[in-house]
Design a protein around this motif. Sequence first.
Motif, PDB file in Angstrom:
ATOM      1  N   ASN A 113       1.341 -12.664  16.213  1.00 34.43           N
ATOM      2  CA  ASN A 113       0.151 -12.019  15.637  1.00 34.43           C
ATOM      3  C   ASN A 113       0.516 -10.947  14.608  1.00 34.43           C
ATOM      4  N   LEU A 114       1.675 -11.108  13.965  1.00 34.67           N
ATOM      5  CA  LEU A 114       2.098 -10.213  12.893  1.00 34.67           C
ATOM      6  C   LEU A 114       2.200 -11.016  11.595  1.00 34.67           C
ATOM      7  N   THR A 115       1.950 -10.365  10.458  1.00 38.22           N
ATOM      8  CA  THR A 115       2.041 -11.041   9.170  1.00 38.22           C
ATOM      9  C   THR A 115       2.834 -10.182   8.180  1.00 38.22           C
ATOM     10  N   ASP A 116       3.311 -10.790   7.073  1.00 39.50           N
ATOM     11  CA  ASP A 116       3.983 -10.038   6.014  1.00 39.50           C
ATOM     12  C   ASP A 116       3.076 -10.023   4.764  1.00 39.50           C
ATOM     13  N   ILE A 117       3.032  -8.898   4.101  1.00 34.59           N
ATOM     14  CA  ILE A 117       2.278  -8.810   2.839  1.00 34.59           C
ATOM     15  C   ILE A 117       3.251  -8.415   1.726  1.00 34.59           C
ATOM     16  N   SER A 118       3.306  -9.234   0.658  1.00 34.94           N
ATOM     17  CA  SER A 118       4.155  -8.914  -0.496  1.00 34.94           C
ATOM     18  C   SER A 118       3.277  -8.664  -1.723  1.00 34.94           C
ATOM     19  N   PHE A 119       3.709  -7.724  -2.575  1.00 34.91           N
ATOM     20  CA  PHE A 119       2.999  -7.521  -3.840  1.00 34.91           C
ATOM     21  C   PHE A 119       3.987  -7.007  -4.888  1.00 34.91           C
ATOM     22  N   THR A 120       3.589  -7.101  -6.147  1.00 30.56           N
ATOM     23  CA  THR A 120       4.447  -6.590  -7.224  1.00 30.56           C
ATOM     24  C   THR A 120       3.801  -5.365  -7.862  1.00 30.56           C
ATOM     25  N   VAL A 121       4.669  -4.443  -8.284  1.00 30.33           N
ATOM     26  CA  VAL A 121       4.225  -3.216  -8.966  1.00 30.33           C
ATOM     27  C   VAL A 121       5.178  -2.963 -10.132  1.00 30.33           C
ATOM     28  N   PRO A 122       4.754  -2.192 -11.138  1.00 25.20           N
ATOM     29  CA  PRO A 122       5.693  -1.821 -12.196  1.00 25.20           C
ATOM     30  C   PRO A 122       6.862  -1.035 -11.599  1.00 25.20           C
ATOM     31  N   HIS A 123       8.062  -1.244 -12.142  1.00 23.50           N
ATOM     32  CA  HIS A 123       9.239  -0.487 -11.696  1.00 23.50           C
ATOM     33  C   HIS A 123       8.928   1.002 -11.562  1.00 23.50           C
ATOM     34  N   ALA A 124       8.203   1.527 -12.590  1.00 24.36           N
ATOM     35  CA  ALA A 124       7.962   2.972 -12.641  1.00 24.36           C
ATOM     36  C   ALA A 124       7.165   3.462 -11.435  1.00 24.36           C
ATOM     37  N   ASP A 125       6.363   2.562 -10.836  1.00 25.12           N
ATOM     38  CA  ASP A 125       5.542   2.962  -9.688  1.00 25.12           C
ATOM     39  C   ASP A 125       6.222   2.675  -8.355  1.00 25.12           C
ATOM     40  N   GLY A 126       7.419   2.075  -8.400  1.00 27.57           N
ATOM     41  CA  GLY A 126       8.059   1.610  -7.175  1.00 27.57           C
ATOM     42  C   GLY A 126       8.295   2.706  -6.151  1.00 27.57           C
ATOM     43  N   GLN A 127       8.879   3.805  -6.602  1.00 25.95           N
ATOM     44  CA  GLN A 127       9.212   4.881  -5.675  1.00 25.95           C
ATOM     45  C   GLN A 127       7.949   5.480  -5.051  1.00 25.95           C
ATOM     46  N   ALA A 128       6.916   5.710  -5.888  1.00 20.75           N
ATOM     47  CA  ALA A 128       5.670   6.293  -5.390  1.00 20.75           C
ATOM     48  C   ALA A 128       4.996   5.350  -4.395  1.00 20.75           C
ATOM     49  N   ALA A 129       5.094   4.043  -4.650  1.00 27.83           N
ATOM     50  CA  ALA A 129       4.483   3.067  -3.739  1.00 27.83           C
ATOM     51  C   ALA A 129       5.177   3.088  -2.384  1.00 27.83           C
ATOM     52  N   MET A 130       6.511   3.121  -2.397  1.00 27.83           N
ATOM     53  CA  MET A 130       7.261   3.163  -1.136  1.00 27.83           C
ATOM     54  C   MET A 130       6.919   4.440  -0.358  1.00 27.83           C
ATOM     55  N   ALA A 131       6.794   5.559  -1.068  1.00 31.44           N
ATOM     56  CA  ALA A 131       6.471   6.825  -0.404  1.00 31.44           C
ATOM     57  C   ALA A 131       5.074   6.770   0.212  1.00 31.44           C
ATOM     58  N   ALA A 132       4.120   6.212  -0.530  1.00 34.48           N
ATOM     59  CA  ALA A 132       2.741   6.136  -0.025  1.00 34.48           C
ATOM     60  C   ALA A 132       2.671   5.270   1.226  1.00 34.48           C
ATOM     61  N   LEU A 133       3.445   4.164   1.213  1.00 32.50           N
ATOM     62  CA  LEU A 133       3.422   3.262   2.375  1.00 32.50           C
ATOM     63  C   LEU A 133       4.111   3.897   3.579  1.00 32.50           C
ATOM     64  N   THR A 134       5.211   4.605   3.342  1.00 33.29           N
ATOM     65  CA  THR A 134       5.939   5.245   4.450  1.00 33.29           C
ATOM     66  C   THR A 134       5.027   6.229   5.190  1.00 33.29           C
ATOM     67  N   ARG A 135       4.168   6.911   4.400  1.00 34.37           N
ATOM     68  CA  ARG A 135       3.275   7.900   5.015  1.00 34.37           C
ATOM     69  C   ARG A 135       2.278   7.271   5.998  1.00 34.37           C
ATOM     70  N   ILE A 136       1.934   5.968   5.778  1.00 32.67           N
ATOM     71  CA  ILE A 136       0.939   5.349   6.674  1.00 32.67           C
ATOM     72  C   ILE A 136       1.588   4.385   7.671  1.00 32.67           C
ATOM     73  N   GLN A 137       2.933   4.391   7.719  1.00 34.50           N
ATOM     74  CA  GLN A 137       3.611   3.412   8.596  1.00 34.50           C
ATOM     75  C   GLN A 137       3.167   3.560  10.056  1.00 34.50           C
ATOM     76  N   ASP A 138       3.077   4.787  10.546  1.00 38.46           N
ATOM     77  CA  ASP A 138       2.721   5.003  11.944  1.00 38.46           C
ATOM     78  C   ASP A 138       1.289   4.582  12.243  1.00 38.46           C
ATOM     79  N   THR A 139       0.370   4.903  11.354  1.00 39.17           N
ATOM     80  CA  THR A 139      -1.039   4.583  11.638  1.00 39.17           C
ATOM     81  C   THR A 139      -1.313   3.090  11.509  1.00 39.17           C
TER      82      THR A 139
END
Lengths: 423, 423
Positions: A307-333
């Motif tokens: 009952n688990l799934t994977d989600i993949s998406f693409t972002v501009p290189h320039a947004d990569g770090q900010a995207a990883m940071a935003a996702l890390t912040r919601i990992q627990d919730t």
Amino acid sequence: MGVVVQKYGGSSVADAEGVKRVAQRIVDAKKAGNQVVVVVSAMGDTTDELIDLAEQVSPLPPGREMDMLLTAGERISMALLAMAVGNLGHEARSFTGSQAGVITDAAHGKAKIIDVTPGRIQTALDEGAIAIVAGFQGVSQTSKDITTLGRGGSDTTAVALAAALKADVCEIYSDVDGVFTADPRIVPTARKRDRISYEEMLEMAACGAKILHLRCVEYARRYDMPIHVRSSFSLKDGTWITDQRDGDETMEQAIIAGVAHDRSEAKITVVGVPDKVGEAARIFEALADAQINIDMIVQNISAADTNLTDISFTVPHADGQAAMAALTRIQDTVGFSSLQYDDQIGKVSLIGAGMRSHPGVTAKFFTSLAEAGVNISMISTSEIRISVVVDEAQVDDAVAATHKAFDLDADDVEAVVYGGTGR
Amino acid sequence: MGVVVQKYGGSSVADAEGVKRVAQRIVDAKKAGNQVVVVVSAMGDTTDELIDLAEQVSPLPPGREMDMLLTAGERISMALLAMAVGNLGHEARSFTGSQAGVITDAAHGKAKIIDVTPGRIQTALDEGAIAIVAGFQGVSQTSKDITTLGRGGSDTTAVALAAALKADVCEIYSDVDGVFTADPRIVPTARKRDRISYEEMLEMAACGAKILHLRCVEYARRYDMPIHVRSSFSLKDGTWITDQRDGDETMEQAIIAGVAHDRSEAKITVVGVPDKVGEAARIFEALADAQINIDMIVQNISAADTNLTDISFTVPHADGQAAMAALTRIQDTVGFSSLQYDDQIGKVSLIGAGMRSHPGVTAKFFTSLAEAGVNISMISTSEIRISVVVDEAQVDDAVAATHKAFDLDADDVEAVVYGGTGR
């Protein structure tokens, strides 16, 4: 007497010689019986030099002041161009974005044009003068502050002015001969297209073809303004971007407009997302809050046993770090298990309005990639486009194989230079 | 809370370090409890570089386009300065001359301010922000085109804004400590004056002291706006230029304000002019038609036996050739015998409101020159000034001798740097 709007990029006016060459070209258009409006970008490296100065005095300059600074670039190029035209015996008057009536919202650095009131330009034309307008800039309707339009802004200025002046054509000059079926640096047999539709050009631009910016083409389509993309270094016809629906007899009826590619994105995979209603929404809300632009998205169906799934998406290189940071912040919730980041990817897109009515295009595309040994990691489609994500190292092979499979190779290959336009 | 207008010249903001140093100074003025408006010139050599670019594309650029080009210079410096102030935690907003409400006539390259409507500056101040304004530029009332104010324009912008905003003081910053009794490069014992009157400063400026431009002082006198001339490289008090008539107790009551000199003029002598009514008028009409600025004029009495006279006058070196050409064109109609041109001259001027009520100043001046072996070739006087033209090689001796004769030498000599301000 027709109205012609011409736009020249920074590489065309990089130095005094370039300015004089462009001035001659403008005068030729005037002598041919046209009323001429010219939109010009900043000279060569001016913008980069100004950004460098800003970084020396402030690590995070306010947008309002950054726009004030950067707009000095076009002020210089447009005044010099007006002088050079004057030196050839024709009156030219330069106008800032504000003077030309380019009214925008107040979003500094990425303002959107909301109205064009070219009263002073029309007066200049009526009095027989050539109007030279600063690209890339406007004035905020609310604050009256100077704004800039962001990447590709000068092209958008040109099309918006052309629409407001009901011009016959908007000519976009750069160091490229036109729109090609693929990047000639990768596919030497790529052909210049004589005509292409707005829709196809929109997909090409969105998929990495740097010749025209998305917003400029959107604007042209909305106002049905023909664009002629051509080189300022030759007199050859370039590529006309028009509305195919007008049934022009000379219009090509090609199935495929071209093959575009893009190496500017990275792929992020969110691994082990609980397959519950609303989990994906929470992920993309977090990314939207962080102002991250998402391109392709793929979600695998959930494995029945976990009952688990994977989600993949693409972002501009320039947004990569900010995207990883935003996702890390919601990992627990959200409760996903891990994140994967891959910036060694490339996107290859097959574009053509003709594919709507031609079944089998997708199959042929995938077969050609398979025969070239290219592995596909993501797929996304629209009515007139198929895009795949592949290993970055395989992008060239994928483009060449696809180009050949769809019979886009030219019989006679001209030497061409293919590069992006500036702002 | 008082309003302070500060003006910084191009040498004060020549690079990123200079911009940051000036930003700190601005913030200090704000922290001291003032509302602060800053007028800034273009960075260092920017203007010369832009002029060089213009010359590369056109031998005779139109004034309108030249102004459009040159005003890019302040746009860059003011935006950078606003960023640097912002980086120190205080909001700063930059404004072009047009945005600041500097309304001028339409004389491109030498426009005159005809009104100042600083509504946006006042709003910025009311909202607690520091306003940074582009010096040297305005907008034409009639054509709405961008104009520049010519030499010394930024100083004039500062005084005009200060007057319109009813500021307490207009501080003019440069690389000089203030107004000196003579050029310290020539007279090492020259003293910085603490105060000087508008009238005296006007005569000093007109006679070659480069610290402030004539128009700026005229503007300050008309609106009774105190100017504080000081160095941006030190915290020392400079020179206050005010209306002596207000009876300030600390005002100096010196007879002589200082000794100015000017090597920028040439002397033209029209030899053998028929001594008839209207001949002089025809000569100076011809010069006026050629836009030549005349400074001193001397006409000898006619020799009784010939009925011919000589007329001598001084003009800026730059106008010398045009003046000679204009005169040659009227030689036949006026009937003078020949022209003499001498650019190896210098003007030395003694200035002081006190000399009005002190007889004997002229005699003492001429005696000191005679004792120094300096020959006088022309003399002109006003109520508070005596100027003489001497050999260029004797200028330094003449200045030093006069300075000593009027007891202007300081007891303690400070190391100072004396130079002109930019625009």
